[in-house]
Design a protein around this motif. Structure first.
Motif, PDB file in Angstrom:
ATOM      1  N   ALA A 150       0.812  -1.206   0.000  1.00 14.33           N
ATOM      2  CA  ALA A 150       0.000   0.000   0.000  1.00 14.33           C
ATOM      3  C   ALA A 150       0.851   1.265   0.000  1.00 14.33           C
ATOM      4  O   ALA A 150       0.415   2.330  -0.427  1.00 14.33           O
ATOM      5  CB  ALA A 150      -0.937  -0.001   1.203  1.00 14.33           C
ATOM      6  N   ASP A 151       2.076   1.132   0.507  1.00 13.09           N
ATOM      7  CA  ASP A 151       2.952   2.310   0.591  1.00 13.09           C
ATOM      8  C   ASP A 151       3.931   2.399  -0.569  1.00 13.09           C
ATOM      9  O   ASP A 151       4.832   3.241  -0.554  1.00 13.09           O
ATOM     10  CB  ASP A 151       3.751   2.266   1.911  1.00 13.09           C
ATOM     11  CG  ASP A 151       2.836   2.311   3.119  1.00 13.09           C
ATOM     12  OD1 ASP A 151       1.717   2.859   2.982  1.00 13.09           O
ATOM     13  OD2 ASP A 151       3.222   1.780   4.184  1.00 13.09           O
ATOM     14  N   ALA A 152       3.790   1.513  -1.534  1.00 16.11           N
ATOM     15  CA  ALA A 152       4.772   1.466  -2.617  1.00 16.11           C
ATOM     16  C   ALA A 152       4.730   2.727  -3.463  1.00 16.11           C
ATOM     17  O   ALA A 152       3.647   3.249  -3.760  1.00 16.11           O
ATOM     18  CB  ALA A 152       4.505   0.252  -3.509  1.00 16.11           C
ATOM     19  N   ASP A 153       5.912   3.250  -3.824  1.00 15.38           N
ATOM     20  CA  ASP A 153       5.929   4.350  -4.778  1.00 15.38           C
ATOM     21  C   ASP A 153       5.815   3.768  -6.187  1.00 15.38           C
ATOM     22  O   ASP A 153       5.735   2.546  -6.352  1.00 15.38           O
ATOM     23  CB  ASP A 153       7.184   5.216  -4.602  1.00 15.38           C
ATOM     24  CG  ASP A 153       8.478   4.444  -4.859  1.00 15.38           C
ATOM     25  OD1 ASP A 153       8.432   3.456  -5.624  1.00 15.38           O
ATOM     26  OD2 ASP A 153       9.522   4.823  -4.285  1.00 15.38           O
ATOM     27  N   ALA A 154       5.829   4.624  -7.160  1.00 13.43           N
ATOM     28  CA  ALA A 154       5.560   4.161  -8.527  1.00 13.43           C
ATOM     29  C   ALA A 154       6.561   3.108  -8.983  1.00 13.43           C
ATOM     30  O   ALA A 154       6.190   2.072  -9.557  1.00 13.43           O
ATOM     31  CB  ALA A 154       5.569   5.342  -9.489  1.00 13.43           C
ATOM     32  N   ALA A 155       7.852   3.337  -8.661  1.00 11.87           N
ATOM     33  CA  ALA A 155       8.882   2.388  -9.101  1.00 11.87           C
ATOM     34  C   ALA A 155       8.712   1.050  -8.401  1.00 11.87           C
ATOM     35  O   ALA A 155       8.813  -0.024  -9.005  1.00 11.87           O
ATOM     36  CB  ALA A 155      10.261   2.966  -8.821  1.00 11.87           C
ATOM     37  N   GLN A 156       8.430   1.140  -7.095  1.00 12.14           N
ATOM     38  CA  GLN A 156       8.255  -0.094  -6.333  1.00 12.14           C
ATOM     39  C   GLN A 156       7.012  -0.844  -6.811  1.00 12.14           C
ATOM     40  O   GLN A 156       7.014  -2.075  -6.943  1.00 12.14           O
ATOM     41  CB  GLN A 156       8.143   0.220  -4.834  1.00 12.14           C
ATOM     42  CG  GLN A 156       9.471   0.704  -4.247  1.00 12.14           C
ATOM     43  CD  GLN A 156       9.302   1.364  -2.888  1.00 12.14           C
ATOM     44  OE1 GLN A 156       8.253   1.962  -2.610  1.00 12.14           O
ATOM     45  NE2 GLN A 156      10.315   1.259  -2.050  1.00 12.14           N
TER      46      GLN A 156
END
Lengths: 249, 433, 479
Positions: free
Chosen positions: B107-113
């Protein structure tokens, strides 16, 4: 100490011991010799209470008690020790755990105070030195991957730690080189005392050059065929066993 | 469609991030296309799902304190995340990650992740081949992503604890973990599942491990849940060239446990070793299905599982080794040994070899037996009582596998915990610590 | 080994692949209740047996063919098979071998099985089954002296109805599985053996099965009863002509081994395996099972080299205390053959023991699977099983599989299972070649060594034959 009278033992439906009589006094060392298949190892196993060995007749008293009324571990508590010819390997149980369990139980049964861990470790390490066994063996599984000679020394280590009243050494000398044989002999000799007896079961006279027996017996066809002193062993070395077997037959 | 868990799928909310919804939809399709397993379904021949045939609710967050939860866990010295009923409890967790390591919620992933997660997630655990992997996808809302950059060495073990609490109602937890180890990185990971109290809980836990070339992972998955805390799930690993996976598994019994361990050797030179223990009593049920896939040449695998089954418990072990065509020079071996300690216990074991290449060395063995009477006798001749001898030997039987654990603190934590399973009387285990 | 050599040896024909020019009455293809009534009527069967068949047939209609075996083949079209074929000359039931059509006898001579008693291997009595009927049985007089009954099962139904009725289907129930149900419905002939109490059968008994007619299925049924304390050794052999179509062989063998009795059952199976492209060959879907009572012993030994597809699990139900089950198997597959074979050892009685030795050899593009079950029931106190499954791979396009199911519900039962897979090692080959053997001979020697634990269980003359059979079956497999 040990009184065996007219002992008959059956294994796998075969009669192996057929009327063996042998009395062992305190402090004595007896050697039992004999050809292969004469029942030498059976004697040790039946005294230790190994499953599958059926006593069909006879009596054995150890320190005044009927040995067959006692469980295997109770015989050990009384002070009976069998050094195996082929000790079993127990992977996963460390030699140290095993020794501690055995020593603690023995102290408890004899009403002696328990050894604390530090003194136990110290004793175990010292005993290792006496039997020329690397301390690393204490951490390994019981007999696991030990060579033949290492197993024999591990048996000796246990004997020294458990301080039995009667030790039966079942072909402890077989498969040992001369150095190892001397270690074993030194170990046994150091433990000889007026209230401890030994039975040396052996095929060869060689061991008796290092541990001098008080009596030598020849086992043939399931009973004592001849008894004598140390000179009997030399005679056997010279003449072999065949003449005795003829005599018994 | 399996006639199970309708509530859960209905409730698996749109709250999932948009980028996960595709996987969720695919999972729903796979789940819908699956048949409910029966005794005639080979993969479920010995394990019935009837215990899941109840009303399960979606778990709600718990606020119980650590003292109230009162679970045991080893102090491993590194980062630790604790989840209670599927929810991360920051108050019980600590993060101390070296550079190059990311440990985040999906849920906290940024776009790259997010891009990386959606690329890898489900690429290892095949939902079409594993019913509960498809269920995991179908109910997917969140998960944990552990990402270790290339050449990074993580010295301290990363410890993830999933705990189910005890509630009035039966509830489910969907645990999902994705681990990506970059090329030549090294890490160790402990996944611990445990339960508190006697409530009914069902965890569907799927972990995917991606080891890129030369990566090295010490992995441990401990299932300590008891009673009505049930678990179906698995570990699915893909090993790149020359990578190395050591995976330790432990399951204490509960009403139902089914763990699949799938290791796919996808790059030449990869090695895996799997070691596992299952200990059951009461009417517990544990089912381990392991599958070692050798898809490419020059890989090795080594697997040892041991079980001790008491009372009226049932254990299932299925160990498959599958050598694909052209996976030449493979060496694979598997060993499964079992002790039955009661007249009512059951073991069903099936080591399988499926081999399509000729220049290979494969072997498997399985045994079912009692404690060795000669070992027992030997111990007694040294004065050790029958009960203690049995305890020492039973523990020794699994201790050989425990000894494969390389993290001392973990081994020291497990030894007394496991030893206690073998004796009612604590004096019997006094020489095992 | 050169390509030339390979071509030459692959070109070698299946030696038993000729067709005999025997006129036959063959039923039109297709299966319904009328076919079953016809078969039953042909054999003058009593009403109970017709009913028994019809019940099996109705059960079969409700069943589906098993899919769990590791074999692949198109659905069998049961309407394209003829369920009954007999040589015309057999219509009047010859009373002795002297009355049998000489062309039929020549078939067996060509196969190396002379039927005139004086020429027969000393001490082996033979029953011959050609397509759907038993052609004749040798040494009947000598066996009768010992009280041993050895005859065609169709004859036993007429002559020994009580024994047949009591034991038929007692080991393999009519609806046990798809192919057993089919067999129960349409079985044509096969051998019947009864060894009376305490009798040691004075000679080896042997049945030779031959499929000749095209598009026929063979559904033989064998029933052997060893009464208390008796002993018998029984051998079976099988061949079929080379044909491009697949032919179905769905047999049932039942062994009843009463208290203290022993049956040793050996098979050398060399049904036509199909050609190198996988055309033709026999589908060998067989149910073999024994029930062993107290102190009884059953030993299955099989050498399986033929058939396009083999699906066969000779099993032992160890019902009586102290009973013993053994399974020794060599299964060799080459070209596109597929085998899924093994055994079941069901331990019910106390102190029952079983041994499984399975040797699988895969060559060419074939697939060879061992599938076994060892089950220790709650009452099987003190039971033991030892299983050793080894696979040998020859060539990189073949497959070898092992699927052992082990189920134990008794803590005192001991089970040990081991399996290994390996190829003929380069070192072994090198050693043999260095001693002057060519590659093919070397492989053949290595394979023979690999199988020796099984071969030594075979009666002497069969062991030699089995070794040769392997050699022939392996030809063309060494590259």
């Amino acid at each position: 100490m040990l009184k065996i009278d007219n002992l008959h033992v059956r294994v796998d439906g075969k009669d192996i011991l057929k009327g063996l009589t042998l009395h062992i006094g305190a402090g004595e060392v007896h050697a039992i010799m004999g050809p292969n298949g004469s029942g030498k190892s059976t004697l040790g196993h039946v005294l230790a209470g190994r499953p599958g060995y059926t006593v069909t007749a006879g009596t054995v008293e150890f320190l005044g008690q009927d040995i067959f009324a006692l469980a295997t571990e109770e015989r050990a508590h009384l002070g009976l020790f069998l050094a195996y010819q082929y000790p079993v390997e127990i992977p996963g149980v460390s030699n140290m755990e095993f020794l501690k369990a055995a020593v603690d139980t023995m102290h408890e049964k004899r009403g002696e105070p328990a050894l604390d861990t530090v003194s136990f470790m110290k004793l175990a390490r010292e005993t290792c030195k006496r039997v020329d066994l690397d301390q690393a063996f204490l951490k390994r599984g019981v007999n696991e991957g030990f060579s033949g000679g290492e197993k024999k020394r591990n048996e000796l280590l246990q004997m020294m730690m458990l301080q039995p009243r009667l030790a039966i050494m079942d072909e402890t000398d077989s498969g040992l080189d001369i150095d190892a044989l001397q270690v074993v002999a030194a170990g046994v000799n150091s433990m000889r005392s007026s209230d401890r007896s030994f039975v040396l079961v052996t095929h060869y006279q060689r061991l008796l050059d290092y541990i001098e027996p008080d009596f030598v017996h020849v086992l043939a066809a399931g009973r004592i065929a001849k008894s004598g002193d140390k000179s009997l062993a030399l005679e056997l070395e010279d003449k072999g066993y065949a003449w005795l077997e003829d005599e018994v037959a | 469609m399996p006639d199970l868990m309708h509530h859960i799928l209905d409730a698996a909310s749109v709250a999932a991030p948009q980028w996960l919804s595709e996987r969720q939809n695919a999972g729903r399709r796979a789940w819908a296309a699956s048949a409910m397993p029966t005794r005639k379904t080979e993969a479920w021949k010995y394990t019935s799902l009837h215990r899941l045939d109840a009303d399960f609710a979606v778990a709600q967050p718990s606020v119980a304190s650590q003292a109230e939860l009162g679970f045991e866990h080893p102090a491993l010295g590194g980062s630790k995340l604790v989840f209670v009923d599927g929810y991360l409890r920051a108050d019980l967790s600590c993060l101390a990650l070296p550079e190059g390591v990311e440990l985040i919620r999906f849920a906290d992933a940024d776009a790259a992740q997010a891009r990386q997660i959606s690329q890898q997630l489900g690429s290892v655990a095949d939902p079409s081949g594993h019913l509960f992997a498809s269920f995991s996808d179908a109910a997917l809302q969140d998960g944990i992503f552990l990402n270790v950059a290339a050449d990074t060495v993580v010295a301290e073990p990363i410890h993830l604890v999933w705990l189910t609490s005890s509630r009035e109602v039966a509830f489910t937890v969907n645990q999902r973990l994705l681990v990506v180890l970059g090329a030549n990185s090294r890490a160790s990971l402990v996944e611990q599942f445990d339960s508190v109290g006697s409530g009914t809980a069902f965890t569907n836990g799927i972990t995917e491990l991606v080891l890129e070339a030369g990566a090295h992972l010490l992995h441990h998955r401990l299932h300590l849940e008891a009673g009505a805390a049930m678990h179906i799930g698995g570990v699915h690993a893909r090993l790149g060239r020359d990578s190395h996976l050591e995976s330790f598994h432990l399951a204490l019994g509960s009403d139902l446990k089914r763990i699949d361990v799938v290791v796919n050797h996808a790059g030449p030179g990869a090695h895996s070793s799997l070691n596992g223990i299952y200990l059951l009593r009461g009417a517990e049920h544990v089912d381990y299905h392991t599958c070692i896939e050798h898809a490419v040449p020059h890989c090795t695998s080594d697997e040892t599982f041991r079980g001790v089954i008491g009372d009226s418990a049932t254990a299932v072990f299925n160990g498959r080794i599958h050598i694909h065509p052209d996976a030449q020079k493979t060496r694979a071996q598997l060993n499964n040994r079992n002790l039955l300690t009661s007249a009512h216990a059951t073991i069903n074991t099936k080591p399988e070899l499926e081999i399509y290449a000729d220049d290979v060395q494969c072997a498997h063995g399985a045994t079912v037996a009692q404690l060795d009477p000669l070992m027992l006798h030997y111990m007694k001749t040294r004065g050790i009582g029958a009960e203690e001898a049995q305890t020492l030997l039973s523990f020794g039987f699994i201790n050989e596998v425990v000894n494969t654990i390389r993290i001392d603190a973990l081994r020291d934590f497990l030894r007394p915990l496991l030893a206690r399973r073998f004796a009612s009387d604590p004096t019997l285990t006094r020489h095992l610590a | 080994m050169s390509q030339q050599q390979i071509d030459r040896t692959i070109g070698r024909e299946y030696a038993a692949g000729f067709v005999s020019d025997v006129e036959s009455d063959t039923l039109a293809p297709g299966l319904d209740e009328d076919v079953i009534r016809f078969i039953s009527a042909q054999k003058d069967e009593p009403e109970w047996l017709l009913e028994w068949r019809l019940e099996a047939y109705r059960g079969w209609l409700q069943m589906t063919s098993p899919k769990w075996a590791h074999v692949h083949y198109p659905e069998v079209d049961f309407s394209a098979i003829s369920y009954y074929s007999q040589p015309k000359s057999m219509a009047n039931r010859p009373k002795s071998l002297d009355e049998v059509d000489p062309e039929l006898l020549r078939t067996y001579e060509k196969l190396g099985i002379p039927l005139h008693e004086q020429a027969v291997l000393a001490g082996v009595a033979v029953d011959i089954v050609f397509d759907s009927v038993s052609v004749g049985t040798t040494f009947r007089g000598k066996l009768a002296e010992a009280g041993v009954i050895f005859c065609a099962i169709s004859e036993a139904v007429r002559e020994y109805p009580d024994l047949v009725r009591k034991y038929l289907g007692s080991v393999v129930p009519r609806k046990d599985n798809y192919y057993a149900a089919l067999n129960s419905a349409v079985f044509s002939d096969g051998s019947f053996v009864y060894i009376p109490k305490g009798v040691r059968c004075p000679m080896e008994l042997s049945t030779y099965f031959r499929i000749n007619e095209a598009n026929t299925g063979q559904f033989e049924r064998t029933l052997i009863i060893a009464d208390e304390g008796s002993h018998v050794s029984y051998l079976e052999g099988c061949t079929a002509p080379m044909r491009d179509e697949n032919q179905l062989h769905a047999a049932v063998v039942e062994l009843v081994v009463l208290d203290d009795a022993q049956i040793k059952y050996s098979t050398v199976q060399n049904w036509y395996p199909g050609d190198a492209e996988g055309r033709g060959g026999i589908y060998n879907f067989v149910t073999k099972r024994a029930v062993a009572h107290r102190n009884a012993k059953v030993s299955w030994t099989q050498v399986e080299t033929g058939s396009a597809i083999t699906w066969k699990y000779p099993s032992c139900i160890l019902r009586g205390d102290n009973s013993v089950g053994e399974f020794y198997s060599v299964a060799l597959t080459n070209n596109l053959q597929q085998a899924d074979t093994g055994t079941k050892m069901i331990h019910l009685g106390k102190n029952t023991t079983s041994t499984i030795i399975s040797k699988g050899i895969s060559a060419g593009k074939s697939s060879n699977a061992y599938r076994g079950l060892v089950r220790m029931s709650p009452n099987a106190t003190g039971a033991r099983n030892y299983t050793q499954c080894d696979s040998l791979l020859i060539g990189d396009k073949c497959a070898a599989h092992t699927f052992p199911y082990i189920e134990s519900r008794n803590p005192s039962a001991v089970i040990e299972h081991e399996a290994t897979t390996s190829k003929v090692s380069d070192d072994q080959l090198y050693l043999c070649q260095q001693r002057g053997l060519n590659a093919e001979k070397a492989v053949s020697m290595i394979v023979n060594g690999f199988c020796k634990d099984v071969f030594k269980e075979l009666p002497m003359e069969f062991a030699v034959e089995a070794g040769k059979l392997l050699e022939v079956s392996l030809e063309g497999s060494v590259g």
